[in-house]
Design a protein around this motif. Structure first.
Motif, PDB file in Angstrom:
ATOM      1  N   ALA B  12      -4.262  -0.356  10.002  1.00  0.00           N
ATOM      2  CA  ALA B  12      -5.083   0.314   9.007  1.00  0.00           C
ATOM      3  C   ALA B  12      -5.144  -0.523   7.736  1.00  0.00           C
ATOM      4  CB  ALA B  12      -4.517   1.690   8.708  1.00  0.00           C
ATOM      5  N   GLU B  13      -3.987  -1.056   7.354  1.00  0.00           N
ATOM      6  CA  GLU B  13      -3.949  -1.861   6.134  1.00  0.00           C
ATOM      7  C   GLU B  13      -4.877  -3.064   6.253  1.00  0.00           C
ATOM      8  OE1 GLU B  13      -1.313  -0.635   7.593  1.00  0.00           O
ATOM      9  OE2 GLU B  13      -0.162   0.468   6.096  1.00  0.00           O
ATOM     10  N   SER B  14      -4.869  -3.683   7.447  1.00  0.00           N
ATOM     11  CA  SER B  14      -5.692  -4.895   7.565  1.00  0.00           C
ATOM     12  C   SER B  14      -7.185  -4.593   7.447  1.00  0.00           C
ATOM     13  CB  SER B  14      -5.375  -5.680   8.837  1.00  0.00           C
ATOM     14  OG  SER B  14      -5.141  -4.826   9.909  1.00  0.00           O
ATOM     15  N   LEU B  15      -7.586  -3.391   7.864  1.00  0.00           N
ATOM     16  CA  LEU B  15      -8.987  -2.983   7.645  1.00  0.00           C
ATOM     17  C   LEU B  15      -9.334  -3.040   6.165  1.00  0.00           C
ATOM     18  CD1 LEU B  15      -9.633   0.201   9.865  1.00  0.00           C
ATOM     19  CD2 LEU B  15     -10.798  -2.000  10.021  1.00  0.00           C
ATOM     20  N   PHE B  16      -8.408  -2.505   5.369  1.00  0.00           N
ATOM     21  CA  PHE B  16      -8.670  -2.466   3.928  1.00  0.00           C
ATOM     22  C   PHE B  16      -8.521  -3.845   3.292  1.00  0.00           C
ATOM     23  CE2 PHE B  16      -8.403   1.954   4.855  1.00  0.00           C
ATOM     24  CZ  PHE B  16      -9.222   2.563   3.921  1.00  0.00           C
ATOM     25  N   LEU B  17      -7.631  -4.670   3.859  1.00  0.00           N
ATOM     26  CA  LEU B  17      -7.479  -6.031   3.317  1.00  0.00           C
ATOM     27  C   LEU B  17      -8.760  -6.826   3.569  1.00  0.00           C
ATOM     28  CD1 LEU B  17      -3.755  -6.747   4.284  1.00  0.00           C
ATOM     29  CD2 LEU B  17      -4.685  -6.334   2.005  1.00  0.00           C
ATOM     30  N   GLU B  18      -9.352  -6.614   4.719  1.00  0.00           N
ATOM     31  CA  GLU B  18     -10.646  -7.249   5.027  1.00  0.00           C
ATOM     32  C   GLU B  18     -11.704  -6.814   4.022  1.00  0.00           C
ATOM     33  OE1 GLU B  18     -11.813  -9.581   7.137  1.00  0.00           O
ATOM     34  OE2 GLU B  18      -9.643  -9.909   7.414  1.00  0.00           O
ATOM     35  N   LEU B  19     -11.679  -5.503   3.799  1.00  0.00           N
ATOM     36  CA  LEU B  19     -12.637  -4.929   2.852  1.00  0.00           C
ATOM     37  C   LEU B  19     -12.431  -5.539   1.467  1.00  0.00           C
ATOM     38  CD1 LEU B  19     -14.768  -2.701   3.299  1.00  0.00           C
ATOM     39  CD2 LEU B  19     -13.130  -1.055   2.399  1.00  0.00           C
ATOM     40  N   HIS B  20     -11.165  -5.771   1.132  1.00  0.00           N
ATOM     41  CA  HIS B  20     -10.838  -6.326  -0.178  1.00  0.00           C
ATOM     42  C   HIS B  20     -11.350  -7.752  -0.315  1.00  0.00           C
ATOM     43  CE1 HIS B  20      -8.347  -7.649  -3.615  1.00  0.00           C
ATOM     44  NE2 HIS B  20      -8.548  -6.395  -4.008  1.00  0.00           N
ATOM     45  N   LYS B  21     -11.245  -8.527   0.771  1.00  0.00           N
ATOM     46  CA  LYS B  21     -11.745  -9.923   0.739  1.00  0.00           C
ATOM     47  C   LYS B  21     -13.230  -9.915   0.418  1.00  0.00           C
ATOM     48  CE  LYS B  21      -8.479 -12.080   3.875  1.00  0.00           C
ATOM     49  NZ  LYS B  21      -8.239 -12.130   5.315  1.00  0.00           N
ATOM     50  N   LYS B  22     -13.921  -9.005   1.078  1.00  0.00           N
ATOM     51  CA  LYS B  22     -15.362  -8.894   0.860  1.00  0.00           C
ATOM     52  C   LYS B  22     -15.653  -8.499  -0.598  1.00  0.00           C
ATOM     53  CE  LYS B  22     -19.313  -6.378   2.826  1.00  0.00           C
ATOM     54  NZ  LYS B  22     -20.258  -7.191   2.106  1.00  0.00           N
ATOM     55  N   PHE B  23     -14.824  -7.617  -1.076  1.00  0.00           N
ATOM     56  CA  PHE B  23     -14.961  -7.139  -2.464  1.00  0.00           C
ATOM     57  C   PHE B  23     -14.801  -8.294  -3.448  1.00  0.00           C
ATOM     58  CE2 PHE B  23     -11.978  -6.006  -5.957  1.00  0.00           C
ATOM     59  CZ  PHE B  23     -12.850  -5.330  -6.795  1.00  0.00           C
ATOM     60  N   ILE B  24     -13.747  -9.099  -3.239  1.00  0.00           N
ATOM     61  CA  ILE B  24     -13.479 -10.221  -4.140  1.00  0.00           C
ATOM     62  C   ILE B  24     -14.640 -11.225  -4.112  1.00  0.00           C
ATOM     63  CG2 ILE B  24     -11.983 -12.272  -4.424  1.00  0.00           C
ATOM     64  CD1 ILE B  24     -10.667  -9.805  -5.536  1.00  0.00           C
ATOM     65  N   ALA B  39      -2.338  -7.781  -8.662  1.00  0.00           N
ATOM     66  CA  ALA B  39      -1.011  -7.153  -8.655  1.00  0.00           C
ATOM     67  C   ALA B  39      -1.061  -5.844  -7.849  1.00  0.00           C
ATOM     68  CB  ALA B  39      -0.555  -6.878 -10.083  1.00  0.00           C
ATOM     69  N   ALA B  40      -2.172  -5.118  -8.015  1.00  0.00           N
ATOM     70  CA  ALA B  40      -2.294  -3.846  -7.310  1.00  0.00           C
ATOM     71  C   ALA B  40      -2.408  -4.067  -5.802  1.00  0.00           C
ATOM     72  CB  ALA B  40      -3.509  -3.079  -7.831  1.00  0.00           C
ATOM     73  N   LEU B  41      -3.065  -5.131  -5.426  1.00  0.00           N
ATOM     74  CA  LEU B  41      -3.191  -5.425  -3.989  1.00  0.00           C
ATOM     75  C   LEU B  41      -1.807  -5.698  -3.390  1.00  0.00           C
ATOM     76  CD1 LEU B  41      -5.346  -5.811  -1.725  1.00  0.00           C
ATOM     77  CD2 LEU B  41      -5.030  -8.268  -2.071  1.00  0.00           C
ATOM     78  N   ARG B  43       0.929  -4.488  -4.522  1.00  0.00           N
ATOM     79  CA  ARG B  43       1.588  -3.180  -4.493  1.00  0.00           C
ATOM     80  C   ARG B  43       1.135  -2.399  -3.251  1.00  0.00           C
ATOM     81  NH1 ARG B  43       5.969  -1.767  -5.374  1.00  0.00           N
ATOM     82  NH2 ARG B  43       6.116   0.429  -5.806  1.00  0.00           N
ATOM     83  N   PHE B  44      -0.150  -2.485  -2.994  1.00  0.00           N
ATOM     84  CA  PHE B  44      -0.718  -1.810  -1.824  1.00  0.00           C
ATOM     85  C   PHE B  44      -0.060  -2.326  -0.544  1.00  0.00           C
ATOM     86  CE2 PHE B  44      -3.897  -2.388   1.614  1.00  0.00           C
ATOM     87  CZ  PHE B  44      -4.064  -1.059   1.986  1.00  0.00           C
ATOM     88  N   GLU B  45       0.076  -3.662  -0.476  1.00  0.00           N
ATOM     89  CA  GLU B  45       0.665  -4.244   0.747  1.00  0.00           C
ATOM     90  C   GLU B  45       2.133  -3.837   0.893  1.00  0.00           C
ATOM     91  OE1 GLU B  45      -1.139  -8.321   2.004  1.00  0.00           O
ATOM     92  OE2 GLU B  45      -1.051  -8.284  -0.190  1.00  0.00           O
ATOM     93  N   THR B  46       2.816  -3.766  -0.243  1.00  0.00           N
ATOM     94  CA  THR B  46       4.231  -3.376  -0.192  1.00  0.00           C
ATOM     95  C   THR B  46       4.380  -1.913   0.242  1.00  0.00           C
ATOM     96  OG1 THR B  46       4.590  -4.846  -2.048  1.00  0.00           O
ATOM     97  CG2 THR B  46       6.368  -3.307  -1.542  1.00  0.00           C
ATOM     98  N   LEU B  47       3.543  -1.070  -0.351  1.00  0.00           N
ATOM     99  CA  LEU B  47       3.683   0.369  -0.064  1.00  0.00           C
ATOM    100  C   LEU B  47       3.217   0.705   1.351  1.00  0.00           C
ATOM    101  CD1 LEU B  47       2.329   1.746  -3.471  1.00  0.00           C
ATOM    102  CD2 LEU B  47       4.668   2.000  -2.644  1.00  0.00           C
ATOM    103  N   GLY B  48       2.073   0.165   1.754  1.00  0.00           N
ATOM    104  CA  GLY B  48       1.502   0.486   3.062  1.00  0.00           C
ATOM    105  C   GLY B  48       1.039   1.936   3.113  1.00  0.00           C
ATOM    106  N   PHE B  49       0.195   2.235   4.071  1.00  0.00           N
ATOM    107  CA  PHE B  49      -0.261   3.618   4.192  1.00  0.00           C
ATOM    108  C   PHE B  49       0.889   4.501   4.652  1.00  0.00           C
ATOM    109  CE2 PHE B  49      -4.636   1.758   4.558  1.00  0.00           C
ATOM    110  CZ  PHE B  49      -5.087   2.318   3.384  1.00  0.00           C
ATOM    111  N   PRO B  50       0.875   5.748   4.217  1.00  0.00           N
ATOM    112  CA  PRO B  50       2.020   6.623   4.519  1.00  0.00           C
ATOM    113  C   PRO B  50       2.133   6.955   6.009  1.00  0.00           C
ATOM    114  CG  PRO B  50       0.235   7.862   3.473  1.00  0.00           C
ATOM    115  CD  PRO B  50      -0.159   6.435   3.418  1.00  0.00           C
ATOM    116  N   HIS B  51       3.350   6.934   6.478  1.00  0.00           N
ATOM    117  CA  HIS B  51       3.591   7.456   7.820  1.00  0.00           C
ATOM    118  C   HIS B  51       3.728   8.968   7.709  1.00  0.00           C
ATOM    119  CE1 HIS B  51       7.705   7.907   6.490  1.00  0.00           C
ATOM    120  NE2 HIS B  51       7.702   6.633   6.128  1.00  0.00           N
ATOM    121  N   ARG B  52       3.878   9.622   8.847  1.00  0.00           N
ATOM    122  CA  ARG B  52       3.811  11.092   8.845  1.00  0.00           C
ATOM    123  C   ARG B  52       4.903  11.774   8.046  1.00  0.00           C
ATOM    124  NH1 ARG B  52       2.027  12.337  14.899  1.00  0.00           N
ATOM    125  NH2 ARG B  52      -0.146  11.745  14.651  1.00  0.00           N
ATOM    126  N   LYS B  53       6.011  11.076   7.872  1.00  0.00           N
ATOM    127  CA  LYS B  53       7.108  11.759   7.186  1.00  0.00           C
ATOM    128  C   LYS B  53       7.292  11.248   5.763  1.00  0.00           C
ATOM    129  CE  LYS B  53       9.422  13.247  11.278  1.00  0.00           C
ATOM    130  NZ  LYS B  53      10.612  13.210  12.114  1.00  0.00           N
TER     131      LYS B  53
END
Lengths: 249, 439
Positions: B12-24, B39-41, B43-53
């Protein structure tokens, strides 16, 4: 008007009314007295159609129809009014708006047009002045934060607005000081007519000094143990309920 | 399987990273925004999308959301004039800031009623201010909500609304966030608004989210900084397309003797999540958050609230009223944190839920974390159905079952709606918020 025959009814499987028979004609005022737990309030709730109370035997005819077949809303629209012992507080529901809704529900039921807020306001103002109610109670939430006396006045106000054929007032006198009692009783008396009837449920004789009953019935352990004219209330007051329950035991 | 909680790691993250490349490549953030977005990107990579718990997403499933093939809204779509006018509240015609797909649109906005009180500045320019730069850097570095990090990573079109010292405009300022949506596929838009309320200013704000067409994910971040003695009455109205995702993080920072009184109204959609992070930074600060949501069908709304009492003599109030019908789902996860030294904090929180169907679901997680010893904090939560005694009472007055139920439901919501400080909005909420239950 109302014909109760050998009515057995209760709540949650417990039979509280154990064979009540009572006949009320238009124009009459019946007082039902009795000690705590005798079934007075149960009778009121059964007559008004509380869904948790069930009639297990006997019957109730009202205006020639089987009352027990009707739900609470139908009974109200057909002219039955229950004055609650403990009026329910409903925060967020505007008192005047609620009164108008109830009034209009009845008008629609009778095939009349709804009344707009302005016209209704005139009626409301008149009835509130009977009861000496301050205007502020119009815009308060229904019974919310009302004192005991204000709540009871608000019940009688609703009765005055809805003009029921049969009003059942459940301990309307409890929690009232003497001045409020006089005002409330005055309001009720104003509403008496040869066409409507009143059942007053009360613990004390005091109310009956202000609203003169035609008949007094004493309820004990779910049965009417004695009926008489208004003098019976005075006898009861002097001798106490023990006198009846022991002499009838 | 309790052992592996992270689903499809990285996908899922890589979908958004792709989107980010296009954005840049297509819309590179200008000036001071670039380092923040980078810096926020991270942070995004460090946090990752939430798992169920994940603690912040216990009640919210985002797996479905993050697997969507989002595109970024392109061009400058202009909403239909009638649609736009219908979204502007009466009284805000000359005090409305319009954002379409996250972009501030001067051509659609009219703030003439606030002339002299309000300055509208592109965030890239606003960051020339070193204090603001510091603030933004700090919130990006400390961000713990991955969706807010995502918003910042795509930071290019933010807008600063600065209300001057002692400004007290009569007209409320409406911030209208329009998502244009798309028939082609789901579109992501990420509004970013910084509201600065100057010392002793007194303002009224309304943030409204709406969608012209379905099929979008609006992921907003709002920063409301209230300086000494400033007072803000704000409302947030979420009224999106039914299939929309609406996430919003609101950061509120309150200086000494400042006040923020906010009311949220949620009409519901596929998934709504509001993350409110309020910091009462100095004595005398006061914050109130009331919210009402009306959910039906399969709608879900979640409130994630963290209120930090960082100074003594601070006060916060929370009142939530949620109505759920059908298979709707509501949840409130609210924690009040009283920091060490924040003596004489006063805080209360009440969550009331009204369930109208057997299949509706309610989750509440009220929480207090107190590190001071002279405070008064209360919290409570209730879940109930329509009160049978109240129903009986109304029916004995001749009201039908349906009317009585509607009246009681309405009254349940009204105690929050009545706290809205703009009569036009309160009237609109009374008219329309409960409409969906009348089917």
């Amino acid at each position: 008007m109302l014909e109760i025959k050998d009515l057995h009814a209760g709540f949650d499987g417990a039979e509280i009314l154990q064979g009540i028979s009572l006949s009320v004609k238009a124009g009459e005022v019946h007082a039902i007295m009795g000690p705590n737990g005798s079934g007075k309030s149960t009778l009121a709730k059964v007559l008004a159609g509380h869904p948790s109370y069930e009639a297990t035997a006997g019957g109730v005819m009202y205006g020639g129809r089987n009352l027990l077949d009707m739900d609470a809303e139908q009974r109200a629209l057909e002219g039955i009014f229950l004055g609650f012992q403990y009026p329910v507080e409903i925060p967020g529901v505007n008192n005047a708006e609620f009164l108008r809704m109830a009034y209009n529900a009845k008008r629609v039921h009778n095939g009349e047009d709804e009344l707009d807020p302005l016209d209704f306001d005139e009626i409301l103002n008149e009835k509130m002045s009977w009861l000496g109610m301050e205007v502020k109670y119009k815009n308060r939430s229904l019974n919310d934060g009302f004192s005991g006396g204000e709540k009871k006045k608000n019940e009688i106000l609703q009765m005055a607005i809805l003009q029921p054929k049969l009003a059942v007032l459940d301990e309307t006198d409890s929690g009232l000081d003497i001045d409020a009692l006089r005002v409330v009783a005055g309001g009720v008396n104003k509403l008496r007519s040869p066409d409507n009837a009143l059942i007053l449920i009360t613990h004390y004789q005091r109310l009956l000094e202000y609203i003169q009953p035609d008949f007094v019935h004493v309820l004990s352990r779910g049965k009417i143990v004695k009926s008489g004219e208004k003098g019976l209330a005075l006898e009861l007051e002097a001798m106490g309920y023990d006198w009846l329950t022991t002499t009838n035991a | 399987m309790s052992g592996s909680v992270k689903e499809a790691p990285g996908q899922a993250e890589s979908l958004f990273l792709e989107l980010h490349k296009k954005f840049i490549k297509d819309t590179p953030p200008s000036g001071g925004l670039r380092p923040l977005a980078e810096a926020a990107l991270k942070r995004f990579e460090t946090l990752g999308f939430p798992h169920r718990k994940h603690e912040m997403y216990t009640f919210v499933g985002t797996q479905d959301l993050v697997a969507q093939p989002f595109t970024l809204s392109g061009g400058d779509p202009t909403p239909d004039g009638d649609f736009l006018r219908s979204q502007i509240l009466p009284g805000c015609e000359k005090s409305v800031v319009v954002l379409v797909d996250g972009r501030y649109r001067a051509d659609l906005s009219d703030t003439s009623a606030l002339a002299g009180d309000l300055a509208i500045v592109h965030l890239a320019e606003a960051l020339a201010d070193s204090d603001l730069q510091k603030y933004f850097k700090q919130v990006v570095d400390e961000e713990n909500d991955v969706f807010a990090a995502l918003n910042a990573a795509f930071l290019t079109e933010g807008v600063q609304l600065a209300l001057k010292q002692k400004a007290a405009p009569e007209a409320p300022l409406q911030i209208l966030c329009v998502s244009s949506g798309s028939a082609a596929g789901p579109v992501l838009n990420q509004p970013r608004v910084l509201i600065q309320v100057g010392p002793l200013a007194e303002v009224k704000l309304i943030t409204s989210f709406c969608g012209e067409r379905p099929n979008y994910f609006v992921n907003a971040t709002m920063d409301i900084l209230v300086e000494e003695g400033g007072q803000v009455a704000c409302s947030q109205v979420q009224r999106d397309a039914l299939d929309a995702w609406n996430f919003c993080k609101t950061r509120i920072s309150l200086a000494s003797d400042s006040r923020c009184f906010s009311v949220g109204a949620y009409y519901g959609s596929r998934l709504v999540r509001h993350h409110c992070d309020a910091r009462l930074k100095a004595p005398g600060a006061e914050f109130a958050l009331n919210a009402v949501s009306v959910l039906g069908g399969q709608e879900q709304a979640h409130q994630f609230v963290r209120i930090h009492h960082e100074a003594p003599h601070t006060t916060s109030h929370q009142l939530f009223k949620n109505i759920v019908d059908g298979k709707g789902r509501t949840s409130v996860d609210g924690t009040v944190i009283v920091c060490a030294g924040a003596q004489l904090t006063h805080s209360d929180q009440l969550i009331n839920n009204l369930m109208l169907s057997d299949e509706a679901r309610v989750d509440n997680k009220p929480n207090l974390m107190i590190f001071a010893d002279d405070v008064k904090c209360t919290h409570g939560a209730t879940v109930g159905q329509v009160d049978p005694d109240q129903m009986f009472y109304l029916k004995t007055r001749g009201l039908s079952e349906k009317t009585a139920k509607e009246l009681l439901t309405k009254s349940f919501a009204e105690s929050v709606i009545d706290t809205v400080r703009f009569p036009a909005l309160a009237a609109e909420l009374k008219r329309s918020l409960l409409k969906k239950l009348e089917a």
